[in-house]
Motif scaffolding. Structure first.
Motif, PDB file in Angstrom:
ATOM      1  N   ALA A   1       1.354  -1.392  -0.491  1.00  0.00           N
ATOM      2  CA  ALA A   1      -0.284   0.008  -0.097  1.00  0.00           C
ATOM      3  C   ALA A   1       1.022   1.081  -0.090  1.00  0.00           C
ATOM      4  CB  ALA A   1      -1.130   0.314   1.151  1.00  0.00           C
ATOM      5  N   LYS A   2       1.834   1.238   0.313  1.00  0.00           N
ATOM      6  CA  LYS A   2       2.904   2.846   0.633  1.00  0.00           C
ATOM      7  C   LYS A   2       3.970   2.583  -0.480  1.00  0.00           C
ATOM      8  CE  LYS A   2       5.122   3.398   4.206  1.00  0.00           C
ATOM      9  NZ  LYS A   2       6.226   3.019   5.284  1.00  0.00           N
ATOM     10  N   VAL A   3       3.668   1.219  -1.148  1.00  0.00           N
ATOM     11  CA  VAL A   3       4.401   1.474  -2.333  1.00  0.00           C
ATOM     12  C   VAL A   3       3.498   2.305  -3.737  1.00  0.00           C
ATOM     13  CG1 VAL A   3       5.859   0.038  -4.561  1.00  0.00           C
ATOM     14  CG2 VAL A   3       5.613  -0.574  -1.616  1.00  0.00           C
ATOM     15  N   LEU A   4       1.647   1.875  -3.524  1.00  0.00           N
ATOM     16  CA  LEU A   4       1.135   2.537  -4.360  1.00  0.00           C
ATOM     17  C   LEU A   4       0.873   3.530  -3.852  1.00  0.00           C
ATOM     18  CD1 LEU A   4      -1.509  -0.735  -4.398  1.00  0.00           C
ATOM     19  CD2 LEU A   4       0.412   0.287  -6.075  1.00  0.00           C
ATOM     20  N   TRP A   5       0.479   3.808  -2.650  1.00  0.00           N
ATOM     21  CA  TRP A   5       0.407   5.514  -2.727  1.00  0.00           C
ATOM     22  C   TRP A   5       1.969   6.359  -3.066  1.00  0.00           C
ATOM     23  CZ3 TRP A   5       1.165   7.604   3.458  1.00  0.00           C
ATOM     24  CH2 TRP A   5       1.526   8.817   3.864  1.00  0.00           C
ATOM     25  N   SER A   6       2.873   5.617  -2.529  1.00  0.00           N
ATOM     26  CA  SER A   6       3.916   6.984  -3.368  1.00  0.00           C
ATOM     27  C   SER A   6       4.171   6.989  -5.472  1.00  0.00           C
ATOM     28  CB  SER A   6       5.417   6.526  -3.336  1.00  0.00           C
ATOM     29  OG  SER A   6       5.706   4.867  -4.374  1.00  0.00           O
ATOM     30  N   ASN A   7       3.268   5.458  -5.515  1.00  0.00           N
ATOM     31  CA  ASN A   7       3.304   5.350  -7.315  1.00  0.00           C
ATOM     32  C   ASN A   7       2.036   6.857  -7.434  1.00  0.00           C
ATOM     33  OD1 ASN A   7       5.065   4.404  -7.593  1.00  0.00           O
ATOM     34  ND2 ASN A   7       4.050   2.340  -7.398  1.00  0.00           N
ATOM     35  N   GLY A   8       1.447   7.352  -6.360  1.00  0.00           N
ATOM     36  CA  GLY A   8      -0.357   8.484  -6.752  1.00  0.00           C
ATOM     37  C   GLY A   8      -1.521   7.103  -6.712  1.00  0.00           C
ATOM     38  N   GLU A   9      -1.198   5.641  -7.081  1.00  0.00           N
ATOM     39  CA  GLU A   9      -2.548   5.195  -6.921  1.00  0.00           C
ATOM     40  C   GLU A   9      -2.779   4.527  -6.010  1.00  0.00           C
ATOM     41  OE1 GLU A   9      -1.501   1.527  -8.582  1.00  0.00           O
ATOM     42  OE2 GLU A   9      -0.187   2.009  -9.704  1.00  0.00           O
ATOM     43  N   THR A  10      -3.668   6.854  -5.483  1.00  0.00           N
ATOM     44  CA  THR A  10      -4.511   6.749  -3.967  1.00  0.00           C
ATOM     45  C   THR A  10      -5.521   5.097  -3.667  1.00  0.00           C
ATOM     46  OG1 THR A  10      -4.510   8.356  -4.569  1.00  0.00           O
ATOM     47  CG2 THR A  10      -5.666   8.275  -2.460  1.00  0.00           C
ATOM     48  N   GLY A  11      -6.239   4.703  -4.981  1.00  0.00           N
ATOM     49  CA  GLY A  11      -7.632   4.139  -4.522  1.00  0.00           C
ATOM     50  C   GLY A  11      -7.044   2.577  -4.026  1.00  0.00           C
ATOM     51  N   SER A  12      -6.070   2.118  -4.501  1.00  0.00           N
ATOM     52  CA  SER A  12      -5.919   0.954  -4.366  1.00  0.00           C
ATOM     53  C   SER A  12      -4.409   0.665  -3.332  1.00  0.00           C
ATOM     54  CB  SER A  12      -4.633   0.680  -5.409  1.00  0.00           C
ATOM     55  OG  SER A  12      -5.369   0.627  -6.976  1.00  0.00           O
ATOM     56  N   ALA A  13      -4.235   1.876  -3.207  1.00  0.00           N
ATOM     57  CA  ALA A  13      -3.399   1.604  -1.766  1.00  0.00           C
ATOM     58  C   ALA A  13      -4.163   1.619  -0.393  1.00  0.00           C
ATOM     59  CB  ALA A  13      -2.421   3.265  -1.913  1.00  0.00           C
ATOM     60  N   LEU A  14      -5.722   2.506  -1.018  1.00  0.00           N
ATOM     61  CA  LEU A  14      -6.241   3.067   0.117  1.00  0.00           C
ATOM     62  C   LEU A  14      -7.233   1.853   0.804  1.00  0.00           C
ATOM     63  CD1 LEU A  14      -8.765   5.428   0.754  1.00  0.00           C
ATOM     64  CD2 LEU A  14      -9.528   2.739   1.282  1.00  0.00           C
ATOM     65  N   LYS A  15      -7.668   0.485  -0.078  1.00  0.00           N
ATOM     66  CA  LYS A  15      -8.378  -0.773   0.083  1.00  0.00           C
ATOM     67  C   LYS A  15      -7.643  -1.481   0.621  1.00  0.00           C
ATOM     68  CE  LYS A  15     -11.226  -0.661  -3.915  1.00  0.00           C
ATOM     69  NZ  LYS A  15     -11.413  -0.529  -5.281  1.00  0.00           N
ATOM     70  N   LEU A  16      -5.760  -2.179   0.693  1.00  0.00           N
ATOM     71  CA  LEU A  16      -4.651  -2.655   1.073  1.00  0.00           C
ATOM     72  C   LEU A  16      -4.372  -1.765   2.100  1.00  0.00           C
ATOM     73  CD1 LEU A  16      -2.491  -2.906  -1.926  1.00  0.00           C
ATOM     74  CD2 LEU A  16      -3.702  -4.246  -1.482  1.00  0.00           C
ATOM     75  N   PHE A  17      -4.726  -0.724   2.551  1.00  0.00           N
ATOM     76  CA  PHE A  17      -4.854  -0.403   3.916  1.00  0.00           C
ATOM     77  C   PHE A  17      -5.538  -0.579   5.127  1.00  0.00           C
ATOM     78  CE2 PHE A  17      -1.932   3.281   2.721  1.00  0.00           C
ATOM     79  CZ  PHE A  17      -0.500   3.414   3.312  1.00  0.00           C
ATOM     80  N   GLU A  18      -7.000  -0.722   4.417  1.00  0.00           N
ATOM     81  CA  GLU A  18      -7.628  -1.192   4.816  1.00  0.00           C
ATOM     82  C   GLU A  18      -7.161  -2.645   5.230  1.00  0.00           C
ATOM     83  OE1 GLU A  18     -11.217  -0.815   2.169  1.00  0.00           O
ATOM     84  OE2 GLU A  18     -12.034   1.376   2.972  1.00  0.00           O
ATOM     85  N   SER A  19      -7.069  -3.345   4.272  1.00  0.00           N
ATOM     86  CA  SER A  19      -7.047  -5.128   4.411  1.00  0.00           C
ATOM     87  C   SER A  19      -5.998  -5.225   5.632  1.00  0.00           C
ATOM     88  CB  SER A  19      -6.160  -4.950   3.161  1.00  0.00           C
ATOM     89  OG  SER A  19      -7.494  -5.297   1.825  1.00  0.00           O
ATOM     90  N   ALA A  20      -5.014  -4.499   5.399  1.00  0.00           N
ATOM     91  CA  ALA A  20      -3.733  -4.487   6.511  1.00  0.00           C
ATOM     92  C   ALA A  20      -4.224  -3.882   7.874  1.00  0.00           C
ATOM     93  CB  ALA A  20      -2.441  -3.662   6.342  1.00  0.00           C
ATOM     94  N   GLY A  21      -6.017  -3.234   7.841  1.00  0.00           N
ATOM     95  CA  GLY A  21      -5.545  -2.542   9.030  1.00  0.00           C
ATOM     96  C   GLY A  21      -4.754  -1.352   9.454  1.00  0.00           C
ATOM     97  N   THR A  22      -3.953  -0.964   8.909  1.00  0.00           N
ATOM     98  CA  THR A  22      -3.594  -0.058   9.035  1.00  0.00           C
ATOM     99  C   THR A  22      -4.071   1.544   8.554  1.00  0.00           C
ATOM    100  OG1 THR A  22      -1.938  -0.545   7.587  1.00  0.00           O
ATOM    101  CG2 THR A  22      -1.699  -1.460   8.947  1.00  0.00           C
ATOM    102  N   LEU A  23      -5.589   1.698   8.654  1.00  0.00           N
ATOM    103  CA  LEU A  23      -5.985   2.925   8.161  1.00  0.00           C
ATOM    104  C   LEU A  23      -4.885   4.451   8.547  1.00  0.00           C
ATOM    105  CD1 LEU A  23      -9.323   2.176   7.869  1.00  0.00           C
ATOM    106  CD2 LEU A  23      -8.093   2.606   5.944  1.00  0.00           C
ATOM    107  N   VAL A  24      -4.800   3.920  10.131  1.00  0.00           N
ATOM    108  CA  VAL A  24      -4.547   5.685  10.765  1.00  0.00           C
ATOM    109  C   VAL A  24      -2.840   4.872  11.341  1.00  0.00           C
ATOM    110  CG1 VAL A  24      -4.656   7.057  12.762  1.00  0.00           C
ATOM    111  CG2 VAL A  24      -6.845   5.700  11.242  1.00  0.00           C
TER     112      VAL A  24
END
Length: 1361
Positions: free
Chosen positions: A851-874
């Motif tokens: 998710a952090k890699v996708l965030w750095s690449n600008g893929e916000t939607g995909s990163a958000l879903k992975l943060f949700e799956s990982a339980g690290t929203l905050v």
């Protein structure tokens, strides 16, 4: 690797023009139609060697020329059409004319695929049908169509399939049984197809007219129009039995349409493509569904009619001569080869590889413009190519490239007459021979060349090792040449001949009639192996006198089950082992590799294919032994996808594969042929050049001396055969830069053999310090199983796939997940996998990282879903959206979310921007009462905050923090902190306010915080409270130290009572003196005993009258292992016993091992139950005897059966049989005197008698007699009683009188008084009863003086009874 050797076909006359040519479908016969300006047209039939058939009279038609030729599919029947309408046939060396209804030039002649139907058409539109199954053709029908028929295509009699070896192999591996059957119809050695006697046939066909109309002609000859093409049809062909491909020209372009055929001939359009083209000869079918077309721009387009894909030849890496034009194309189904001729006489050959891509494999040149190329003789090993250049005709034969190799120089055939020579220094030269080279042998300074008729001997120049000069030539009809020293060996069917290089014959190695003709001969140094057609193997040795056979011939039919034919055979350099590849009884290639131990006559086999059951993926096609080392052999394996070379070490009749011998696999993607094995090189022929592939272990070394090579081969030999310890010893002695490579090989073999111990040594030798340390740690960890250790070894060697498989075998999903995560793209693989058995934490970690890699690449939607799956929203999702300026989107996302952590973060954000009401609402949604309380206090809404404090502890904590900042609220703050569990904060606030009672109260709330509070109180001088808190915190030593410093005796006593077994001896002495001065002797003794000073503690107890509690007694008892423990316990027992604590005294003596002494103290206590319990638990006989005596003498055993059982048990365990018998006698007396139960008394007397019989005392005879006498009296008494009770008075009285006389004047269990009482009681009406009553009164008036029982256990049985 192959060359195409051309042979120019010659006819009887010169200046002849070739008009047409045709190959026989199954025989090596080529018919050429020619025209001479003066003589006219004629036909010549050539054999496969390019020589015309002899004794055949050729018909010559003046002013006419041959326009069409057609061969019968199976018979030697040729039909010739002329431009005058004549039809001639050639049938088994005889010519004849057919009476045909044609008056114009024949345009088309065609046989059906089975040969049963012949069709002929002429330029006037006339069509005739003939029956041609046997004999000369007979007319069946004739049609006058009007339009000229240009093409005839017969329908297939059965589903068509790939007929090439490569195509059949692909289909066989895919599971096609028909392909397997077809593959079995090829002789592996000769690749000759075995034709069936009767071929299936179909008389229906399609005929194209010059006006574009296509007719369907059924088996009866009826014609039906099925298609009208919008142009001139230039090609028709059947694809896969069910499709008809039609090509026509219109508008300057070529249209190709595939039609689906029906049983009635109706065509349905299936697929279509349009392209540019040259002429009708520019189209050919090339395998299932593929069509090759010569298009504009000198390109060949390969169209897949099934998928629509296109390929272009030549590709960007292949060039043709500039200005050249492609003129003709043809396809060979046997070799899967596409051939194309050009206007300048160039001929190019393409072959399809394992990836279904076409590659240019060879090219050659003939004189003239190529008008037509056609393949023939496809039933032979090497198909022949007919090339028509109009004024000349050529026959091209495909033959393997000849080569020769020695360590210093090597040579490759470049053309029919030229051999290229190259050495290590990359200096080249050539040998140009006057003969067509078909065989070559090279060793050291001699080269032998042969063309099947003549042999030339070339010798190396003395001043230049790559320059060769013709030495001599001599006739020898051999197609095979082998040279060793100055001896030549060749095959002249059916014998093996031997010559010297001077041409002197050394004799032959004959073949008997039962052996069959030789089909294969190979050599390694001086040993040759010959394989015959009938399965006979011969091993021969080349000597100066010729060939010698050290062992008799061997027939493979007798050695090998399901044997069909020898495909390849090779012998090692010592002549002991022969390696074979075979075909089975069905003549299908056997994927096994056979090893024959010639000396021991033992044959073994190894399956090299990845499949263990048919269809197999690969078969061996070449076998080569090392020329110097007899242990190593190379095998060329051919598969559907690609070829590969396997190396094996031979050990005691078994083959062990040497895997990963080559670091680069690029060569194996090309066409190549295994030539030789000369360690450290594997020599192959690729792209008509010799290439040397060095073994991986020698890549870093440039010095390949024999000794060094031998060392490395020994090392590899020990690895492959499983002698890893020997490999380590040999590898240690190998010097040079190749050390790390050889240790890498050994380490990889350790992975295969699961030997992590040796692998760990290899990592150290390789210099992989990190890996070696990791392996050492793993080897010392008993919690890691051996499979995991091997996986760790594989990981350090870069064998990630093997490591993953090993971790799966060990059922370690955590290690698998870490391994996958470390690979490229591994994070994505983990996050998308659905394996629930993997370590959840590692999966979540991988999702977070991705998710952090996708965030750095600008893929916000995909990163958000992975943060949700990982339980690290905050805090990542809010930060991500805020950083991108998407605060409204974040607000909307939070409003739809139920995650309290995210909502709380949003509240903090709103609070930071001043939106306090919004923050308060967010905290309420998140049910975060602490944050609500904090914010309400900040907003001075204390009443609402106090209400929240009643709900949970976080609210209390925030309220306490707020009140702490206000004055005069110390007690309230402390209480709130204590209630919410923040005891440390409560102690801090109370200490700051010097409220020591509150400090003590806060410390008392929790044992965890008592120590902190006690230290604060001690520093503040509040010793009493500090001591109490130290005690609560479980720190009696600190409490004791503080009590000593302040002189508080009560505190000292409390500390001593809570010390347990932890006290310092020196401190114990000091504290004991304080306690003794204060008359607390028991505590002083307990303290010294706890410190291990047991003698001093006992001195205090003995000298003082201090009471001894059970706890103090336990402390004074020295534990096991204490010096002088037994004496201390005895001393303690005496003290305890002296003070009346008998039970504790007995316990101490029991711990000291004095069971009898413990019993004495228990006997003094008088507790019968404890005595019985202790005696039952101990195994000491003396203690058990003492217990039995005591219980018998002092306990009320007569009323307690349990004590009676204990006494009997103890006497039995102590083996005191005399006392046991006396006790039984006493029991009998008790039964008689107290209960009148003579039956139980009798049983007790019998038991007493049995006990005496076990006694070893020699003086028990009198007692035994006394018991037996009493038992007899009791028995007589019982018998008398039974008689009287039964009404037998006389008998009973008589027995009673006799018993009275017997017991008269004697004491015992039965007395006169008891007998008289029984008689008077049971027989009151008997005449003698008054007399008995008088006797009874007399006895009662004068009773005998009773002896007083001492109730001693030492009473004799006589005294008891």
């Amino acid at each position: 690797m192959t060359l195409y050797i051309d042979t120019k076909l010659t006819v009887t006359d010169t200046d002849v023009v070739s008009t047409v040519g045709s190959w026989h479908p199954s025989l090596p016969l080529l018919a050429i139609g020619s025209y001479h300006q003066e003589k006219g047209g004629f036909v010549t039939i050539f054999q496969e060697n390019g020589i015309a058939l002899e004794d055949c009279v050729w018909p010559i038609l003046f002013s006419n020329q041959v326009t069409a030729l057609a061969w019968h599919p199976t018979r030697k029947l040729l039909v010739v059409g002329w431009d005058g309408g004549e039809l001639y046939i050639w049938l088994e060396y005889a010519w004849a004319r057919l009476e045909a209804p044609h008056n114009a030039a024949l345009t088309t002649i065609a046989f059906s695929l089975g040969g049963g139907r012949l069709l002929a058409s002429d330029a006037a539109g006339s069509l005739s049908g003939w029956q041609a199954s046997s004999g000369a053709p007979l007319t069946s029908f004739h049609h006058q169509l009007g339009d000229v028929i240009t093409h005839i295509t017969f329908c297939s009699p059965q589903p068509s399939s790939e007929s090439s070896i490569r195509g059949l192999a692909r289909a066989a591996v895919a599971g096609d049984e028909n392909a397997l059957d077809a593959l079995a119809a090829w002789r592996p050695r000769t690749t000759a197809r075995m034709r069936e006697g009767i071929q299936p046939d179909n008389h229906s066909c399609y005929a194209a007219q010059d006006n574009g109309v296509i007719l369907y002609i059924d088996s009866s000859g009826s014609c039906t129009e099925v298609l009208s093409a919008p142009g001139s049809v230039i090609f028709m062909g059947i694809i896969s039995n069910i499709y008809l491909l039609v090509a026509w020209e219109s508008g300057g372009a070529l249209s190709l349409t595939r039609f689906l055929t029906a049983e009635d001939g109706i065509l349905s359009s299936d697929t279509h493509v349009r392209m540019s083209a040259r002429n009708g000869q520019s189209i050919v079918l090339c395998g299932n569904f593929y069509v090759a077309v010569i298009t504009g721009g000198n390109l060949i387009r390969i169209w897949d009619s099934e998928t629509g894909d296109n390929d272009v030849l030549p590709n960007e890496r292949e060039d043709i001569a500039s200005g050249d034009t492609l003129t003709s194309i043809n396809y060979c189904s046997l070799s899967d080869t596409l051939c194309c001729g050009t206007s300048q006489g160039n001929i190019y050959f393409w072959r399809r590889d394992h990836r279904n891509s076409w590659k240019l494999i060879s090219s050659t040149t003939v004189k003239g413009t190529v008008k037509e190329v056609s393949w023939g003789s496809e039933g032979l090993m090497n198909p022949l190519l007919h090339v028509n250049c109009i004024t000349s005709v050529y026959l091209l034969r495909e033959q393997p490239v000849c080569w020769g190799y020695s360590p210093n120089a090597w040579m490759v055939q470049k053309s029919a007459h030229e051999i290229a020579v190259l050495n290590d220094a990359n200096i080249n030269s050539s040998i140009k021979s006057t003969i067509t080279v078909r065989a070559l042998a090279f060793q050291d300074q001699y080269v032998a060349l042969g063309d099947g008729k003549e042999v030339q001997i070339w010798v190396c120049n003395k001043d230049n090792e790559i320059k060769f000069t013709l030495l001599r030539s001599f006739p020898w009809k051999t197609d095979v040449l082998i040279i060793y020293n100055d001896i030549l060996v060749g095959v002249v069917t059916p014998h093996i001949e031997c010559y010297t290089i001077t041409g002197t014959s050394l004799g032959i190695l004959p073949s008997t009639e039962g052996e069959g003709e030789p089909i294969g001969i190979t050599n390694t140094n001086k040993f040759i192996v010959i394989a015959s057609m009938d399965g006979t193997l011969k091993l021969a040795e080349i000597t100066k006198k010729g060939l010698r056979m050290p062992y008799p011939p061997k027939n493979c039919y007798q050695m090998i089950e399901d044997f069909g034919e020898v495909m390849r055979a090779s012998v090692n350099c010592t002549g002991r082992y022969i390696c074979l590849s075979l075909a089975n009884a069905g003549l299908a290639p056997d994927p096994r590799l056979y090893l024959w131990d010639v000396a021991n006559d033992v044959i073994t086999n190894s399956l090299l294919s990845e499949n263990t059951s048919p269809p197999f993926q690969s078969v061996p096609i070449a076998i080569v032994w090392d020329a110097n080392d007899p242990r190593i052999v190379a095998v060329h394996m051919r598969s559907v996808d690609f070829d590969r070379i396997h190396l094996f070490f031979c050990h005691e009749g078994s083959l062990f594969e040497y895997k990963n011998w080559c670091s680069s696999q690029e060569l194996f993607t090309l066409d190549f042929m295994l030539c030789a094995l000369s360690t450290p090189y594997v020599v192959v022929l690729s792209q008509q050049n010799i290439k040397k592939i060095i073994m991986r272990e020698f890549e870093d070394s440039t010095d390949h001396e024999d000794a060094g090579v031998r060392q490395v081969l020994d090392f590899l030999y020990y690895i492959m055969t499983g002698h890893l310890e020997k490999a380590v010893v040999v590898g240690t002695n190998i010097s040079g830069s190749k050390g790390s490579v050889i240790w890498d090989s050994l380490a990889k073999e350790c992975v295969a053999r699961k030997r992590p111990d040796v692998g760990a040594v290899c990592l150290g030798k390789m210099g992989n310090i990190k890996g070696a340390l990791m392996m050492r740690k793993a080897m010392n960890d008993n919690d890691i199983d051996d499979t995991c250790k091997v996986g760790i070894l594989a990981l350090n060697l870069g064998m990630t796939d093997e490591a993953e498989l090993l971790f799966k075998e060990a059922q370690r999903p955590d290690l698998i997940t870490r391994l996958v995560a470390a690979k490229e793209g591994g994070l994505n693989e983990i996050t998308t996998s659905g394996n629930d058995g993997e370590n959840v934490l590692l999966v979540k970690s991988a999702q977070h990282k991705l998710a952090k890699v996708l965030w750095s690449n600008g893929e916000t939607g995909s990163a958000l879903k992975l943060f949700e799956s990982a339980g690290t929203l905050v805090p990542h999702v809010p930060r991500m959206l805020i950083a991108q300026g998407q605060a409204p989107a974040l607000a909307q996302y939070v409003s739809s979310s139920n995650d309290p952590t995210l909502i709380t973060w949003w509240g903090h954000y709103l609070e930071s921007i001043g939106d306090l009401d919004g923050a308060l609402e967010a905290y309420g949604r998140a049910h975060d009462f602490g944050e609500q309380t904090r914010l309400l206090c900040h907003m001075n809404k204390l009443e609402e905050a106090e209400k929240l404090c009643q709900k949970n502890k976080p609210a209390m904590y925030q309220m306490a923090r707020f009140l702490e900042m206000q004055p005069d609220n110390t007690e309230k703050v402390v209480k709130l902190y204590i209630k919410c569990g923040a005891v440390t904060s409560a102690i801090r606030v109370a200490a700051e306010a010097t409220a020591w009672n509150l400090v003590w109260r806060a410390g008392s709330a929790s044992a965890t915080h008592a120590l902190h509070a006690a230290s604060i109180l001690e520093n503040a001088g509040q010793n009493e409270q500090a001591i109490a808190l130290y005690q609560k915190a479980g720190k009696p030593h600190m409490a004791l130290k503080l009590a000593i410093n302040c002189g508080d005796t009560n505190a000292m006593i409390a500390a001593v009572e809570s010390l347990g077994d932890r006290v310092d001896p020196e401190q114990a002495h000091i504290l004991a003196s304080y306690l003794r001065e204060a008359d607390h002797h028991s505590h002083a003794a307990a303290l010294l005993a706890t410190a291990g000073k047991y003698e001093e503690a006992l001195d205090i107890v003995e000298q003082s009258a201090t009471p001894l509690s059970e706890d103090l007694s336990e402390r004074l008892a020295a534990p096991a292992g204490t010096a002088g423990r037994d004496a201390l316990l005895r001393r303690l027992a005496d003290v305890l016993g002296g003070r009346g604590l008998y039970h504790q005294a007995a316990k101490r003596l029991a711990h000291a091992g004095d069971k009898a002494g413990a019993m004495r103290w228990l006997m003094r206590s008088g507790d019968a139950d404890r005595i019985a319990t202790f005696a039952a638990a101990t195994r000491d006989r003396a203690a058990q005897l003492m217990a039995a005596d005591y219980l018998r003498r002092h306990s009320d055993w007569r009323t307690r059966p349990d004590l009676t059982r204990h006494i009997l048990h103890f006497y039995t365990r102590a083996k005191a049989y005399n006392k046991l018998a006396a006790f039984y006698a006493e029991c009998a007396k008790t039964e008689v005197d107290e209960y009148g139960n003579y039956d139980k008394a009798l049983e007790a007397l019998k038991e007493a008698t049995r006990c005496l019989s076990k006694s070893s005392d020699p003086e028990t005879g009198v007692q035994t007699m006394a018991l037996q006498e009493q038992a007899a009296f009791v028995k007589r008494f019982l018998d008398m009683k039974k008689s009287l009770e039964a009404g037998e008075l006389n008998a009973g009285i008589t027995s009673g009188q006799q018993l009275l006389r017997a017991v008269s004047g004697r004491s015992g269990l039965v007395t006169e008084e008891k007998v008289l009482k029984l008689i008077t009681l049971l027989a009151p009406n008997h005449p003698d009863t008054p007399q008995f009553e008088l006797q009874l009164k007399a006895l009662q008036q004068n009773p005998e003086e009773k002896s007083l029982s001492t109730d001693s256990p030492d009473q004799s049985i006589e005294e008891i009874i």
